[in-house]
Design a protein around this motif. Structure first.
Motif, PDB file in Angstrom:
ATOM      1  N   ARG A  10      45.457  43.527  41.682  1.00  0.00           N
ATOM      2  CA  ARG A  10      44.350  44.103  42.427  1.00  0.00           C
ATOM      3  C   ARG A  10      43.338  43.022  42.755  1.00  0.00           C
ATOM      4  O   ARG A  10      42.157  43.274  42.896  1.00  0.00           O
ATOM      5  CB  ARG A  10      43.692  45.221  41.624  1.00  0.00           C
ATOM      6  CG  ARG A  10      43.271  44.801  40.236  1.00  0.00           C
ATOM      7  CD  ARG A  10      42.487  45.890  39.595  1.00  0.00           C
ATOM      8  NE  ARG A  10      43.300  47.069  39.381  1.00  0.00           N
ATOM      9  CZ  ARG A  10      42.838  48.149  38.762  1.00  0.00           C
ATOM     10  NH1 ARG A  10      41.598  48.179  38.330  1.00  0.00           N
ATOM     11  NH2 ARG A  10      43.605  49.189  38.580  1.00  0.00           N
TER      12      ARG A  10
ATOM     13  N   ASN B 232      41.333  40.712  44.893  1.00  0.00           N
ATOM     14  CA  ASN B 232      40.803  40.475  46.225  1.00  0.00           C
ATOM     15  C   ASN B 232      41.612  41.047  47.384  1.00  0.00           C
ATOM     16  O   ASN B 232      42.302  40.311  48.088  1.00  0.00           O
ATOM     17  CB  ASN B 232      40.631  38.962  46.429  1.00  0.00           C
ATOM     18  CG  ASN B 232      39.692  38.697  47.583  1.00  0.00           C
ATOM     19  OD1 ASN B 232      39.262  39.653  48.246  1.00  0.00           O
ATOM     20  ND2 ASN B 232      39.383  37.447  47.821  1.00  0.00           N
ATOM     21  N   PRO B 233      41.541  42.359  47.595  1.00  0.00           N
ATOM     22  CA  PRO B 233      42.296  42.968  48.681  1.00  0.00           C
ATOM     23  C   PRO B 233      41.954  42.359  50.036  1.00  0.00           C
ATOM     24  O   PRO B 233      42.789  42.306  50.922  1.00  0.00           O
ATOM     25  CB  PRO B 233      41.871  44.431  48.632  1.00  0.00           C
ATOM     26  CG  PRO B 233      41.320  44.641  47.265  1.00  0.00           C
ATOM     27  CD  PRO B 233      40.760  43.332  46.837  1.00  0.00           C
TER      28      PRO B 233
ATOM     29  N   ARG C 153      44.112  39.515  51.004  1.00  0.00           N
ATOM     30  CA  ARG C 153      45.529  39.801  51.173  1.00  0.00           C
ATOM     31  C   ARG C 153      45.859  40.313  52.548  1.00  0.00           C
ATOM     32  O   ARG C 153      46.969  40.686  52.833  1.00  0.00           O
ATOM     33  CB  ARG C 153      45.965  40.827  50.124  1.00  0.00           C
ATOM     34  CG  ARG C 153      45.796  40.310  48.733  1.00  0.00           C
ATOM     35  CD  ARG C 153      46.189  41.334  47.717  1.00  0.00           C
ATOM     36  NE  ARG C 153      47.592  41.680  47.853  1.00  0.00           N
ATOM     37  CZ  ARG C 153      48.154  42.647  47.160  1.00  0.00           C
ATOM     38  NH1 ARG C 153      47.456  43.354  46.337  1.00  0.00           N
ATOM     39  NH2 ARG C 153      49.415  42.916  47.330  1.00  0.00           N
TER      40      ARG C 153
END
Lengths: 254, 171
Positions: free
Chosen positions: A247, A249-250, A253
């Motif tokens: 999870r 640093n969305p 990504r």
């Protein structure tokens, strides 16, 4: 149901196509397509209107016959079955869930779920026991004696899922089962379907809602009667299950 | 992301030192956006310059504690209660790529690849939703919902592009 091997796909479409004769000539609704659905899988099919989604579902459930190719349910080639055998296989093995019109209004939730078993000659008491167990699996045992009109839309769909998986029925075919539901209720229905498949049942789902299709193990896209080829798709990070816990640093990504 | 307003929101709850602000921000936003502690101190210095926060003495050993000022509360209320409007819209690489690809021979293949990747991302996020505890990880679940709907919007836009291209090609 049968002595077929565990590796036998529960549903297989081999070169299946459907062409409708019309007065302006033959119109191809589907295919040819290949599809194998394994036990415990939840497979979603997406595609625009007229792409062949509902045709595929009808062929998979033996509600329609292909004009080419073979449909195998649990290893049985449907074309080789007499109509009485076909009806029996369908009743014992396959359940359906639609957007609406799923339940008979004059029967309670329990009676609705027990109905396919009773039609199949199961004794009343045994059928009701099985139906109660199926309702428990969708956490609705406490509403067993309610009539459909006294249930919410989400509860009705959960009853329909219980009925689709009652007794030995192993394969659920669903056409837009969340179409009439709000987001939260629709998600609850998908969570339930996911849980049933994780427990070994199998489902083939047609939907145009990507957030609901995303609960599936595989999402297939249909266009003009054929599956869109994903071969060119670069696979990102290997098995998504492996990275699913990450999870970090969305934003990065994207 | 407004670090500035996030820090004001945390200081409005209670005076804090820099490291507690970093930890509080990350815990409050489901650890989705790691915050560099250096960035916290730089931002605190700017908040002080603008009169929105001020040092509150050193109650906590050698660490400097900060508190919000009245002007800071006014600014925070403006941020919370006003809508966030992106104007002009943030630069969107996907949109730019697709718009420029319209002239390419096989834009459909470009849309297909992008759509398949978005669908995988959506499945990945959905698995994380399935695993999230709705009680203990409520904030995380809300954030996942936001990410899911952003990817869904991308998929719907790609589908719409494909449909419009097909309609144009067929007419």
């Amino acid at each position: 149901m049968s002595a077929t091997s565990v590796d036998t796909p529960i549903l297989a479409l081999e070169g299946v196509g459907r062409v409708h004769p019309t007065h302006s000539g033959p119109v191809r609704a589907l295919g040819p397509v290949d599809l194998a659905v394994r036990r415990g899988e939840l497979v979603a099919i997406m595609g625009p209107s007229g792409s062949g989604k509902s045709t595929l579902l009808a062929l998979a459930g033996a509600l329609d016959r292909p004009t080419e190719g073979r449909v195998l349910l649990d290893g049985h080639d449907l074309a080789t079955l007499a109509s009485a055998e076909l009806a029996r296989l369908r009743r014992r093995f396959v359940g359906y869930v639609f957007q609406d019109l799923n339940l008979l209004p004059g029967l309670t939730a329990l009676e609705n779920v027990a109905l396919p078993l009773e039609l199949d000659g199961v004794r009343l008491v045994a059928a009701r026991d099985e139906a109660r167990a199926a309702l428990e699996r969708v956490r609705l045992a406490h509403l067993a004696d309610r009539f459909p009109d006294d249930l919410s839309g989400g509860e009705q769909q959960r009853v329909a899922i219980a009925r689709a998986f009652v007794g030995p029925r192993a394969l659920l075919l669903a056409d837009e089962p969340t179409g009439a539901l709000d987001s939260v209720t629709g998600e609850m229905v998908m969570r339930l379907l996911r849980a049933q498949c994780d427990a070994g049942r199998t489902a083939l789902l047609v939907t145009h809602d990507a957030t609901h299709a995303a609960w599936a193990d595989r999402v297939l896209a249909l266009r003009d009667g054929r599956f869109v080829d994903h071969a060119a798709t670069p696979r990102g990070v290997g098995d998504p299950r492996a990275s699913a816990g990450a999870r970090s640093n969305p934003e990065a990504r994207r | 992301m407004s670090v500035r307003h996030s820090l004001l929101a945390l200081l409005d709850r209670e005076p804090s030192h820099g490291y507690a602000l970093k930890a509080g921000f990350e815990a409050g936003t489901a650890h989705a956006w790691p915050l560099n502690v250096g960035q916290v101190y730089t931002t605190l210095a700017r908040l002080e310059r603008d009169g929105l926060a001020e040092p509150a003495g050193s109650d906590d050993g050698p660490r400097q504690t900060w508190r919000i000022t009245d002007a800071g509360r006014v600014e925070l209320a403006r941020w919370f209660h006003g809508p966030l409007v992106e104007d002009p819209p943030a630069r969107d690489e996907l949109a730019i790529k697709v718009l420029l690809a319209i002239a390419a021979e096989d834009v459909t293949a470009i849309l297909d690849v992008q759509r398949a990747a978005a669908m995988e991302r959506l499945q990945d996020l959905t698995r994380q939703k399935a695993r999230a505890d709705p009680e203990r990880e409520f904030v995380w679940l809300l954030l996942l919902d936001a990410l899911v709907l952003k990817v869904e919007a991308e998929i719907r836009w790609l589908d719409l592009c494909a449909a419009r291209l097909a309609a144009r090609g067929g007419s």
